[in-house]
Scaffold this motif. Structure first.
Motif, PDB file in Angstrom:
ATOM      1  N   LEU B   7       0.852  -1.190   0.000  1.00  0.00           N
ATOM      2  CA  LEU B   7       0.000   0.000   0.000  1.00  0.00           C
ATOM      3  C   LEU B   7       0.889   1.241   0.000  1.00  0.00           C
ATOM      4  O   LEU B   7       1.771   1.378   0.847  1.00  0.00           O
ATOM      5  CB  LEU B   7      -0.894   0.007   1.243  1.00  0.00           C
ATOM      6  N   ASP B   8       0.646   2.141  -0.944  1.00  0.00           N
ATOM      7  CA  ASP B   8       1.420   3.375  -0.972  1.00  0.00           C
ATOM      8  C   ASP B   8       0.719   4.444  -0.140  1.00  0.00           C
ATOM      9  O   ASP B   8      -0.394   4.232   0.356  1.00  0.00           O
ATOM     10  CB  ASP B   8       1.680   3.813  -2.425  1.00  0.00           C
ATOM     11  N   PRO B   9       1.361   5.606   0.026  1.00  0.00           N
ATOM     12  CA  PRO B   9       0.764   6.638   0.896  1.00  0.00           C
ATOM     13  C   PRO B   9      -0.639   7.064   0.474  1.00  0.00           C
ATOM     14  O   PRO B   9      -1.461   7.391   1.336  1.00  0.00           O
ATOM     15  CB  PRO B   9       1.755   7.799   0.766  1.00  0.00           C
ATOM     16  N   VAL B  10      -0.917   7.048  -0.828  1.00  0.00           N
ATOM     17  CA  VAL B  10      -2.266   7.420  -1.274  1.00  0.00           C
ATOM     18  C   VAL B  10      -3.293   6.412  -0.764  1.00  0.00           C
ATOM     19  O   VAL B  10      -4.352   6.794  -0.250  1.00  0.00           O
ATOM     20  CB  VAL B  10      -2.319   7.522  -2.818  1.00  0.00           C
ATOM     21  N   ASP B  11      -2.976   5.121  -0.885  1.00  0.00           N
ATOM     22  CA  ASP B  11      -3.877   4.091  -0.358  1.00  0.00           C
ATOM     23  C   ASP B  11      -4.110   4.285   1.138  1.00  0.00           C
ATOM     24  O   ASP B  11      -5.247   4.203   1.616  1.00  0.00           O
ATOM     25  CB  ASP B  11      -3.274   2.697  -0.598  1.00  0.00           C
ATOM     26  N   LEU B  12      -3.042   4.536   1.868  1.00  0.00           N
ATOM     27  CA  LEU B  12      -3.180   4.689   3.320  1.00  0.00           C
ATOM     28  C   LEU B  12      -4.039   5.890   3.659  1.00  0.00           C
ATOM     29  O   LEU B  12      -4.890   5.827   4.558  1.00  0.00           O
ATOM     30  CB  LEU B  12      -1.793   4.829   3.959  1.00  0.00           C
ATOM     31  N   HIS B  13      -3.822   6.981   2.904  1.00  0.00           N
ATOM     32  CA  HIS B  13      -4.623   8.170   3.152  1.00  0.00           C
ATOM     33  C   HIS B  13      -6.104   7.880   2.879  1.00  0.00           C
ATOM     34  O   HIS B  13      -6.988   8.272   3.641  1.00  0.00           O
ATOM     35  CB  HIS B  13      -4.110   9.310   2.274  1.00  0.00           C
ATOM     36  N   ILE B  14      -6.367   7.192   1.811  1.00  0.00           N
ATOM     37  CA  ILE B  14      -7.752   6.823   1.472  1.00  0.00           C
ATOM     38  C   ILE B  14      -8.360   5.977   2.586  1.00  0.00           C
ATOM     39  O   ILE B  14      -9.496   6.214   3.014  1.00  0.00           O
ATOM     40  CB  ILE B  14      -7.786   6.068   0.125  1.00  0.00           C
ATOM     41  N   LEU B  15      -7.609   5.009   3.074  1.00  0.00           N
ATOM     42  CA  LEU B  15      -8.131   4.141   4.130  1.00  0.00           C
ATOM     43  C   LEU B  15      -8.407   4.930   5.406  1.00  0.00           C
ATOM     44  O   LEU B  15      -9.403   4.690   6.087  1.00  0.00           O
ATOM     45  CB  LEU B  15      -7.144   3.003   4.418  1.00  0.00           C
ATOM     46  N   ARG B  16      -7.538   5.887   5.713  1.00  0.00           N
ATOM     47  CA  ARG B  16      -7.776   6.709   6.896  1.00  0.00           C
ATOM     48  C   ARG B  16      -9.056   7.516   6.754  1.00  0.00           C
ATOM     49  O   ARG B  16      -9.889   7.554   7.661  1.00  0.00           O
ATOM     50  CB  ARG B  16      -6.590   7.659   7.130  1.00  0.00           C
ATOM     51  N   VAL B  33      -7.385  13.734  -0.265  1.00  0.00           N
ATOM     52  CA  VAL B  33      -6.173  12.959  -0.528  1.00  0.00           C
ATOM     53  C   VAL B  33      -5.256  13.709  -1.502  1.00  0.00           C
ATOM     54  O   VAL B  33      -4.040  13.534  -1.467  1.00  0.00           O
ATOM     55  CB  VAL B  33      -6.554  11.569  -1.075  1.00  0.00           C
ATOM     56  N   GLY B  34      -5.842  14.514  -2.374  1.00  0.00           N
ATOM     57  CA  GLY B  34      -5.029  15.287  -3.301  1.00  0.00           C
ATOM     58  C   GLY B  34      -4.837  14.651  -4.662  1.00  0.00           C
ATOM     59  O   GLY B  34      -3.849  14.903  -5.334  1.00  0.00           O
ATOM     60  N   VAL B  35      -5.777  13.807  -5.070  1.00  0.00           N
ATOM     61  CA  VAL B  35      -5.745  13.227  -6.418  1.00  0.00           C
ATOM     62  C   VAL B  35      -7.113  13.422  -7.063  1.00  0.00           C
ATOM     63  O   VAL B  35      -8.018  13.985  -6.440  1.00  0.00           O
ATOM     64  CB  VAL B  35      -5.388  11.726  -6.376  1.00  0.00           C
ATOM     65  N   THR B  39      -9.204   8.703  -9.913  1.00  0.00           N
ATOM     66  CA  THR B  39      -8.087   7.968  -9.316  1.00  0.00           C
ATOM     67  C   THR B  39      -8.521   7.306  -8.018  1.00  0.00           C
ATOM     68  O   THR B  39      -8.193   6.142  -7.754  1.00  0.00           O
ATOM     69  CB  THR B  39      -6.906   8.915  -9.052  1.00  0.00           C
ATOM     70  N   CYS B  40      -9.286   8.036  -7.225  1.00  0.00           N
ATOM     71  CA  CYS B  40      -9.805   7.446  -5.991  1.00  0.00           C
ATOM     72  C   CYS B  40     -10.655   6.225  -6.292  1.00  0.00           C
ATOM     73  O   CYS B  40     -10.571   5.207  -5.597  1.00  0.00           O
ATOM     74  CB  CYS B  40     -10.646   8.470  -5.231  1.00  0.00           C
ATOM     75  N   LEU B  41     -11.492   6.352  -7.311  1.00  0.00           N
ATOM     76  CA  LEU B  41     -12.343   5.227  -7.697  1.00  0.00           C
ATOM     77  C   LEU B  41     -11.487   4.003  -7.992  1.00  0.00           C
ATOM     78  O   LEU B  41     -11.748   2.903  -7.498  1.00  0.00           O
ATOM     79  CB  LEU B  41     -13.162   5.618  -8.929  1.00  0.00           C
ATOM     80  N   ASP B  42     -10.425   4.198  -8.821  1.00  0.00           N
ATOM     81  CA  ASP B  42      -9.517   3.102  -9.137  1.00  0.00           C
ATOM     82  C   ASP B  42      -8.893   2.517  -7.879  1.00  0.00           C
ATOM     83  O   ASP B  42      -8.870   1.301  -7.692  1.00  0.00           O
ATOM     84  CB  ASP B  42      -8.402   3.603 -10.065  1.00  0.00           C
ATOM     85  N   ARG B  43      -8.385   3.391  -7.015  1.00  0.00           N
ATOM     86  CA  ARG B  43      -7.704   2.918  -5.817  1.00  0.00           C
ATOM     87  C   ARG B  43      -8.643   2.120  -4.937  1.00  0.00           C
ATOM     88  O   ARG B  43      -8.280   1.042  -4.441  1.00  0.00           O
ATOM     89  CB  ARG B  43      -7.158   4.124  -5.036  1.00  0.00           C
ATOM     90  N   VAL B  44      -9.849   2.630  -4.726  1.00  0.00           N
ATOM     91  CA  VAL B  44     -10.790   1.929  -3.860  1.00  0.00           C
ATOM     92  C   VAL B  44     -11.187   0.591  -4.481  1.00  0.00           C
ATOM     93  O   VAL B  44     -11.282  -0.426  -3.785  1.00  0.00           O
ATOM     94  CB  VAL B  44     -12.030   2.796  -3.584  1.00  0.00           C
ATOM     95  N   GLY B 151      -9.011   3.965  16.893  1.00  0.00           N
ATOM     96  CA  GLY B 151      -8.610   4.677  15.681  1.00  0.00           C
ATOM     97  C   GLY B 151      -8.608   3.768  14.464  1.00  0.00           C
ATOM     98  O   GLY B 151      -8.937   2.593  14.560  1.00  0.00           O
ATOM     99  N   PRO B 152      -8.274   4.342  13.318  1.00  0.00           N
ATOM    100  CA  PRO B 152      -8.296   3.567  12.073  1.00  0.00           C
ATOM    101  C   PRO B 152      -7.270   2.448  12.090  1.00  0.00           C
ATOM    102  O   PRO B 152      -6.214   2.572  12.701  1.00  0.00           O
ATOM    103  CB  PRO B 152      -7.959   4.609  11.006  1.00  0.00           C
ATOM    104  N   LEU B 153      -7.617   1.361  11.438  1.00  0.00           N
ATOM    105  CA  LEU B 153      -6.727   0.206  11.312  1.00  0.00           C
ATOM    106  C   LEU B 153      -5.749   0.479  10.176  1.00  0.00           C
ATOM    107  O   LEU B 153      -6.167   0.667   9.027  1.00  0.00           O
ATOM    108  CB  LEU B 153      -7.564  -1.042  11.022  1.00  0.00           C
ATOM    109  N   LEU B 154      -4.463   0.491  10.495  1.00  0.00           N
ATOM    110  CA  LEU B 154      -3.453   0.780   9.483  1.00  0.00           C
ATOM    111  C   LEU B 154      -2.288  -0.190   9.653  1.00  0.00           C
ATOM    112  O   LEU B 154      -2.159  -0.827  10.693  1.00  0.00           O
ATOM    113  CB  LEU B 154      -2.959   2.223   9.635  1.00  0.00           C
ATOM    114  N   PRO B 155      -1.439  -0.318   8.638  1.00  0.00           N
ATOM    115  CA  PRO B 155      -0.301  -1.238   8.753  1.00  0.00           C
ATOM    116  C   PRO B 155       0.645  -0.799   9.858  1.00  0.00           C
ATOM    117  O   PRO B 155       0.713   0.384  10.193  1.00  0.00           O
ATOM    118  CB  PRO B 155       0.379  -1.125   7.382  1.00  0.00           C
ATOM    119  N   PRO B 156       1.395  -1.725  10.451  1.00  0.00           N
ATOM    120  CA  PRO B 156       2.367  -1.381  11.482  1.00  0.00           C
ATOM    121  C   PRO B 156       3.376  -0.374  10.932  1.00  0.00           C
ATOM    122  O   PRO B 156       3.779  -0.456   9.774  1.00  0.00           O
ATOM    123  CB  PRO B 156       3.046  -2.719  11.789  1.00  0.00           C
ATOM    124  N   GLY B 157       3.746   0.569  11.771  1.00  0.00           N
ATOM    125  CA  GLY B 157       4.728   1.559  11.361  1.00  0.00           C
ATOM    126  C   GLY B 157       4.134   2.769  10.699  1.00  0.00           C
ATOM    127  O   GLY B 157       4.847   3.726  10.406  1.00  0.00           O
TER     128      GLY B 157
END
Lengths: 173, 173
Positions: B7-16, B33-35, B39-44, B151-157
């Motif tokens: 997951l890149d930063p855009v994906d993480l931002h979308i998930l948040r 998110v700034g796109v 693009t959001c549609l594609d990412r989701v 809070g939101p579930l996100l990858p470790p780190g």
DNA sequence: GGTGAAAGAGGAAAGCG
DNA sequence: CGCTTTCCTCTTTCACC
């Protein structure tokens, strides 16, 4: 504010359908319930205003996010006074590993549902964020093998039609 | 199938953003998110296909549905063999009172989260649906005073920005 | 892979039975 | 209180960068 709300069969049907698929459109909803789409819109708006519907949540797969291990932590907070338990709960809620927190009756005051990467990550979490705290008297850790969601939430006495039990069950770790 | 996904930063931002408000439109999402919205549609869509996003769930207030009391039941199923525990889990999941079921490590094999009308309803549930069963060796009941989402579930780190802890806490019974 | 505009669909508000 | 219609915004697709 927390009192029961009068719901007619149409409301119940709407709640059943939306709990199966929260992204259902008002058109689909209307077709299944047997009323007009605008009626569904009105009903859902009322269910929101009356507080029956609190909001929409995204269901994520923790394993896909690198959190393939989940656990429940039973925590005793001693002394069990407001000055200690308030900050304790807020600190736990702010942990990125935390999913939900319960305040319970019984010898273990709190139950914390966490999602971590692996056993080492869980050990670190328990040692650094729980047992190292002075107010935490005891932590009991249980791993989650598997989790199942259940059927739609409906008022007591509502006959739940068969097949409405949510399909989702977390795959075993 | 259950492996971690890149997951890149855009994906993480979308998930948040979507975990804060799952009904956010692609336009709002794109603005935050700034796109571009497409693009959001594609990412989701990719997050759905890859299994990170499992679906959307409706959040309901059990108290408003006449289920103002919640509890956790720790259940020992003996003997703990597949022929017994499979049907046990399915029967419990089909109960209108059940919200979720966990298979756990430790002396108590299952944890069942239930929502009932009152203490009498809880007593009836425990006696009629659990302790009366031959395979149920033990049931321990704990009431839920209060529950908090985290809070939101996100990858470790992933650094979680402040203020992303979900506001919702169930009011005390 | 991301963007921008065009076509199609869904949601919100009006007036009427 | 529910239905129908209308308008408007959003979603979704597609060609292009």
């Amino acid at each position: 504010m927390a009192e029961s709300v009068a719901l007619d069969p149409v409301d119940l049907h709407i709640l059943r359908v939306l709990q199966n698929d929260a992204r259902s459109t008002y058109r689909e909803l209307a077709a299944q319930v047997g009323v007009a789409p605008s009626t569904c819109l009105d009903r859902v708006a009322r269910l929101r205003r009356s507080g029956v519907i609190l909001g929409h949540r995204l269901r994520l797969d923790p394993a896909k996010l690198g959190r393939g291990l989940q656990a429940l932590l039973s925590v005793q907070v001693r002394p069990h006074r407001r000055e200690l338990v308030g900050p304790f709960v807020e600190r736990v809620r702010a942990l990125p590993e935390a999913r939900s927190v319960f305040h319970l009756t019984g010898p273990d005051d709190y139950l914390v549902h966490v999602a971590v990467a692996d056993a080492a990550d869980l050990q670190r979490l328990v040692l650094d964020e729980f047992t190292s705290r002075r107010e935490v008297a005891r932590v009991e850790t249980r791993l989650i093998f598997q989790q199942w969601e259940c059927g739609p939430l409906l008022p007591p006495g509502t006959p739940a039609p068969p097949g409405t039990t949510a399909p989702g069950g977390t795959a075993p770790a």
